[in-house]
Write a protein that holds these residues in place. Sequence first.
Motif, PDB file in Angstrom:
ATOM      1  N   THR A 138       0.817  -1.215   0.000  1.00 39.41           N
ATOM      2  CA  THR A 138       0.000   0.000   0.000  1.00 39.41           C
ATOM      3  C   THR A 138       0.847   1.260   0.000  1.00 39.41           C
ATOM      4  OG1 THR A 138      -0.193   0.162   2.424  1.00 39.41           O
ATOM      5  CG2 THR A 138      -1.808  -1.218   1.266  1.00 39.41           C
ATOM      6  N   PRO A 144      -3.043   3.016  -5.558  1.00 38.75           N
ATOM      7  CA  PRO A 144      -3.825   4.155  -5.068  1.00 38.75           C
ATOM      8  C   PRO A 144      -4.236   3.965  -3.613  1.00 38.75           C
ATOM      9  CG  PRO A 144      -5.185   2.758  -6.462  1.00 38.75           C
ATOM     10  CD  PRO A 144      -3.776   2.226  -6.568  1.00 38.75           C
ATOM     11  N   LYS A 145      -4.637   5.043  -2.994  1.00 33.83           N
ATOM     12  CA  LYS A 145      -5.073   4.996  -1.596  1.00 33.83           C
ATOM     13  C   LYS A 145      -6.411   4.260  -1.495  1.00 33.83           C
ATOM     14  CE  LYS A 145      -6.185   8.026   2.356  1.00 33.83           C
ATOM     15  NZ  LYS A 145      -5.300   7.347   3.313  1.00 33.83           N
ATOM     16  N   HIS A 146      -6.513   3.350  -0.560  1.00 35.88           N
ATOM     17  CA  HIS A 146      -7.743   2.602  -0.304  1.00 35.88           C
ATOM     18  C   HIS A 146      -8.252   2.957   1.093  1.00 35.88           C
ATOM     19  CE1 HIS A 146      -6.236   0.319  -3.695  1.00 35.88           C
ATOM     20  NE2 HIS A 146      -7.295  -0.459  -3.699  1.00 35.88           N
ATOM     21  N   VAL A 177      -4.444  -6.112  -1.994  1.00 32.36           N
ATOM     22  CA  VAL A 177      -4.845  -4.972  -1.160  1.00 32.36           C
ATOM     23  C   VAL A 177      -6.015  -5.359  -0.257  1.00 32.36           C
ATOM     24  CG1 VAL A 177      -5.731  -2.612  -1.164  1.00 32.36           C
ATOM     25  CG2 VAL A 177      -3.962  -3.269  -2.798  1.00 32.36           C
ATOM     26  N   VAL A 189     -14.793  -0.721  -0.301  1.00 29.31           N
ATOM     27  CA  VAL A 189     -13.579   0.063  -0.176  1.00 29.31           C
ATOM     28  C   VAL A 189     -13.625   1.229  -1.157  1.00 29.31           C
ATOM     29  CG1 VAL A 189     -12.276  -1.377  -1.808  1.00 29.31           C
ATOM     30  CG2 VAL A 189     -11.039  -0.049  -0.117  1.00 29.31           C
ATOM     31  N   LYS A 190     -13.212   2.399  -0.686  1.00 28.80           N
ATOM     32  CA  LYS A 190     -13.117   3.589  -1.536  1.00 28.80           C
ATOM     33  C   LYS A 190     -11.689   3.684  -2.049  1.00 28.80           C
ATOM     34  CE  LYS A 190     -13.273   7.707   0.436  1.00 28.80           C
ATOM     35  NZ  LYS A 190     -13.799   8.953   1.036  1.00 28.80           N
ATOM     36  N   ILE A 191     -11.545   3.898  -3.358  1.00 24.84           N
ATOM     37  CA  ILE A 191     -10.226   3.969  -3.980  1.00 24.84           C
ATOM     38  C   ILE A 191     -10.032   5.361  -4.562  1.00 24.84           C
ATOM     39  CG2 ILE A 191      -8.687   2.952  -5.697  1.00 24.84           C
ATOM     40  CD1 ILE A 191     -10.465   0.416  -5.536  1.00 24.84           C
ATOM     41  N   ARG A 193      -7.718   7.757  -6.734  1.00 25.01           N
ATOM     42  CA  ARG A 193      -6.632   7.796  -7.721  1.00 25.01           C
ATOM     43  C   ARG A 193      -6.376   9.230  -8.156  1.00 25.01           C
ATOM     44  NH1 ARG A 193      -9.361   2.977  -9.204  1.00 25.01           N
ATOM     45  NH2 ARG A 193      -7.958   1.164  -9.414  1.00 25.01           N
ATOM     46  N   TYR A 204     -15.438   2.995  -6.085  1.00 28.82           N
ATOM     47  CA  TYR A 204     -15.787   2.134  -4.956  1.00 28.82           C
ATOM     48  C   TYR A 204     -15.830   0.695  -5.439  1.00 28.82           C
ATOM     49  CZ  TYR A 204     -17.229   6.529  -2.810  1.00 28.82           C
ATOM     50  OH  TYR A 204     -17.249   7.814  -2.317  1.00 28.82           O
ATOM     51  N   ARG A 205     -15.423  -0.215  -4.589  1.00 27.50           N
ATOM     52  CA  ARG A 205     -15.490  -1.632  -4.935  1.00 27.50           C
ATOM     53  C   ARG A 205     -16.084  -2.426  -3.779  1.00 27.50           C
ATOM     54  NH1 ARG A 205     -13.137  -2.902  -9.686  1.00 27.50           N
ATOM     55  NH2 ARG A 205     -11.567  -1.479 -10.530  1.00 27.50           N
TER      56      ARG A 205
END
Length: 208
Positions: A138, A144-146, A177, A189-191, A193, A204-205
Amino acid sequence: MDSEAREITKLYRAYKTIHEMVHDRGYLVSQNELDMTLSQFKDKYASAGSVERESLTFLVQKKDDPADSLLVFFPADESVGVKPIRKYTERMSSQEVLKGIIVYQKNLTPSAQKVITQMAPKYLIEIFSDSELLVNITRHSLVPKHVVLTNEEKKMLLERYKLKDLQLPRIQPTDPVARYYGLRKGQVVKILRSSETAGRYITYRLCI
C-alpha cells in the motif's frame, strides 16, 4: 551478509509491515513499533544472534472498539501443521480473541489449512508468509489509496447513488490490497486515484 543476518533482516521487514497493516486496519499500535529501526529490532529480539519467532507474537485492540482484538503469531516451525494452529486457537479462546493472523516462514500443511477453514466463522484466522510482507504494497507509488468504509458510510453511499451493493464494481478477497485490509464479504472500499484532469478520481469496490 551471512544467512543469519539475511534472515533477521527479512523478519524485521515482515514485522514492520504487519504492524503497519494492523495499524491501517484501525488497531492501536505504538509509534515506537511503527518507527522501529533494524538496529533496534536486533537489540530487542536478536541480541543472541538469531530471533526466537514466538517472541514476536503480539496483541492489538481496535481504536474505537476495545472488544475487537487481534493476535498476531509468528510460528517457529518452517512448515506449520495442525499442532500450532490448535495452540493458537486455545490461546485466542483463553484471551477471548476472535481474530488472528499467522505469519509463517515456508508453508502451512493442507491439514493446517483445513483446520483454519473449520474454525471459521468463530475464529477468523488469516495467513501471510514472511515473503509476502517484505514490502508494504500500500506504500507503493503505483497503488492508489484505499479506504475501507464503515457500515454506515456504505449505507450512505448506496442511498446517495440509489444503488444496490451488487451494482458496485467488485474486488476479490484474494486481491493483495483486500488481504492487506482484511476485507470481508459485503464490505466496500473507496479507492482514490490521481487524475491529471480531475485532480482526484474516486471509485468504490464491493468485496464479494
